[in-house]
Design an enzyme around this catalytic site. Sequence first.
Site, PDB file in Angstrom:
ATOM      1  N   ARG A  64      -2.390  -4.401   2.849  1.00  0.00           N
ATOM      2  CA  ARG A  64      -1.365  -4.355   1.809  1.00  0.00           C
ATOM      3  C   ARG A  64      -1.694  -5.310   0.661  1.00  0.00           C
ATOM      4  O   ARG A  64      -1.430  -5.012  -0.509  1.00  0.00           O
ATOM      5  CB  ARG A  64      -0.012  -4.713   2.425  1.00  0.00           C
ATOM      6  CG  ARG A  64       1.181  -4.522   1.497  1.00  0.00           C
ATOM      7  CD  ARG A  64       2.475  -4.492   2.303  1.00  0.00           C
ATOM      8  NE  ARG A  64       3.630  -4.384   1.444  1.00  0.00           N
ATOM      9  CZ  ARG A  64       4.456  -5.386   1.175  1.00  0.00           C
ATOM     10  NH1 ARG A  64       4.238  -6.583   1.712  1.00  0.00           N
ATOM     11  NH2 ARG A  64       5.500  -5.221   0.396  1.00  0.00           N
ATOM     12  N   HIS A  68      -1.743  -4.228  -3.260  1.00  0.00           N
ATOM     13  CA  HIS A  68      -0.902  -4.882  -4.260  1.00  0.00           C
ATOM     14  C   HIS A  68      -1.728  -5.618  -5.308  1.00  0.00           C
ATOM     15  O   HIS A  68      -1.240  -5.859  -6.412  1.00  0.00           O
ATOM     16  CB  HIS A  68       0.079  -5.837  -3.584  1.00  0.00           C
ATOM     17  CG  HIS A  68       1.247  -5.138  -2.959  1.00  0.00           C
ATOM     18  ND1 HIS A  68       2.552  -5.557  -3.112  1.00  0.00           N
ATOM     19  CD2 HIS A  68       1.316  -4.023  -2.184  1.00  0.00           C
ATOM     20  CE1 HIS A  68       3.364  -4.738  -2.452  1.00  0.00           C
ATOM     21  NE2 HIS A  68       2.631  -3.807  -1.878  1.00  0.00           N
ATOM     22  N   GLY A  74      -5.965  -4.061 -11.713  1.00  0.00           N
ATOM     23  CA  GLY A  74      -7.208  -3.765 -11.026  1.00  0.00           C
ATOM     24  C   GLY A  74      -7.509  -4.752  -9.914  1.00  0.00           C
ATOM     25  O   GLY A  74      -6.791  -5.721  -9.691  1.00  0.00           O
ATOM     26  N   SER A  78      -6.044 -11.251  -8.705  1.00  0.00           N
ATOM     27  CA  SER A  78      -4.928 -11.902  -9.409  1.00  0.00           C
ATOM     28  C   SER A  78      -3.739 -12.150  -8.490  1.00  0.00           C
ATOM     29  O   SER A  78      -2.975 -13.094  -8.686  1.00  0.00           O
ATOM     30  CB  SER A  78      -4.487 -11.067 -10.623  1.00  0.00           C
ATOM     31  OG  SER A  78      -4.053  -9.773 -10.230  1.00  0.00           O
ATOM     32  N   ASN A  96       6.499  -8.377  -3.906  1.00  0.00           N
ATOM     33  CA  ASN A  96       5.652  -9.356  -3.218  1.00  0.00           C
ATOM     34  C   ASN A  96       6.402 -10.522  -2.592  1.00  0.00           C
ATOM     35  O   ASN A  96       6.009 -11.047  -1.554  1.00  0.00           O
ATOM     36  CB  ASN A  96       4.611  -9.917  -4.196  1.00  0.00           C
ATOM     37  CG  ASN A  96       3.727  -8.844  -4.793  1.00  0.00           C
ATOM     38  OD1 ASN A  96       3.504  -7.804  -4.184  1.00  0.00           O
ATOM     39  ND2 ASN A  96       3.217  -9.087  -5.992  1.00  0.00           N
ATOM     40  N   HIS A 195       0.620   3.294   6.194  1.00  0.00           N
ATOM     41  CA  HIS A 195       1.856   2.922   6.889  1.00  0.00           C
ATOM     42  C   HIS A 195       1.825   3.301   8.367  1.00  0.00           C
ATOM     43  O   HIS A 195       2.836   3.181   9.060  1.00  0.00           O
ATOM     44  CB  HIS A 195       3.063   3.560   6.199  1.00  0.00           C
ATOM     45  CG  HIS A 195       3.440   2.873   4.934  1.00  0.00           C
ATOM     46  ND1 HIS A 195       4.539   3.219   4.176  1.00  0.00           N
ATOM     47  CD2 HIS A 195       2.861   1.829   4.277  1.00  0.00           C
ATOM     48  CE1 HIS A 195       4.616   2.437   3.111  1.00  0.00           C
ATOM     49  NE2 HIS A 195       3.605   1.588   3.150  1.00  0.00           N
TER      50      HIS A 195
END
Length: 320
Positions: A64, A68, A74, A78, A96, A195
Amino acid sequence: MASSSSSSFSIITFSVFLVLVGMASAQLSSTYYSSSCPNALSTIKSAVNSAVSSESRMGASLLRLHFHDCFVKGCDGSILLDDTSTFTGEKTANPNSNSLRGFDVIDTIKSQVETLCPGVVSCADIVVVAARDSVVALGGPSWTVQLGRRDSTTASLSKANTNIPAPTLNLSGLITAFSNKGFTAKEMVALSGSHTIGQARCTNFRARIYNESSIETSFASSLKSNCPSTGNDNNLSPLDTTSPTSFDNAYFKDLVSKKGLLHSDQQLYSGGSTDSQVTTYSTSSSTFLTDFANAMVKMGNLSPLTGTSGQIRTNCRKTN
């Protein structure tokens, strides 16, 4: 005349964009670290295996984290940047906050590869490789990861709040969110198969189990004891009720049985355009696993920073 010129300019601009994207992807290579840090991949794999062995849920968390990161600016690492007094990162974005996990595992991996090869392996690459190794550790498919990404020195709280698909989205919203990142509806369904591992908080599926009719009755009832109509927002339930720690196609079988945990999950099988794809994946594990692996390669190539762009962070939580 002006309209024609404008159209020509737009076409040229878009062509230049495609060339630049192609150039960036071309600079990535599966053998990027073979000379500069030959033990990088084995080090990452060992650390991931150890983390997943200690807590199987960590596999889903690392996968995940990759998703994210890549859906915001991209695959540039980050998502890993901490807030400071002068900098706001993406960790406090609605999708988040109090939700993303695995940062400590990335820190451990980064520390290990820095010892091996200082200033060589990017945090962005670690996130992408760790996601692949997590899927493999839980019995899923492997794929060849392209490497050579560099780390962003910026982040975007606003894009994290808007670009990451919410669990409340309807099918059309899901298709649009993934299309905005260059994915087809088929690839969106395949990626949603992530999932098949992991858990979700009560706050993200409460409305579904109490208000929706497209849910199997006994399944909804079984969830209510752990997710009351008020309170206990952070109580967890598995996204795949059948085999929550195995990367398989059970998630799609759940959807066919109206046992999707999130509203956005069940939307994939709700009388819409993706029903047939869900049916295919529910009956053919190999088809799902192949399509998932291919879609993950594509996701890993979303807008990488290469060449002299960005930097190789020494600490994944802050810029150099």
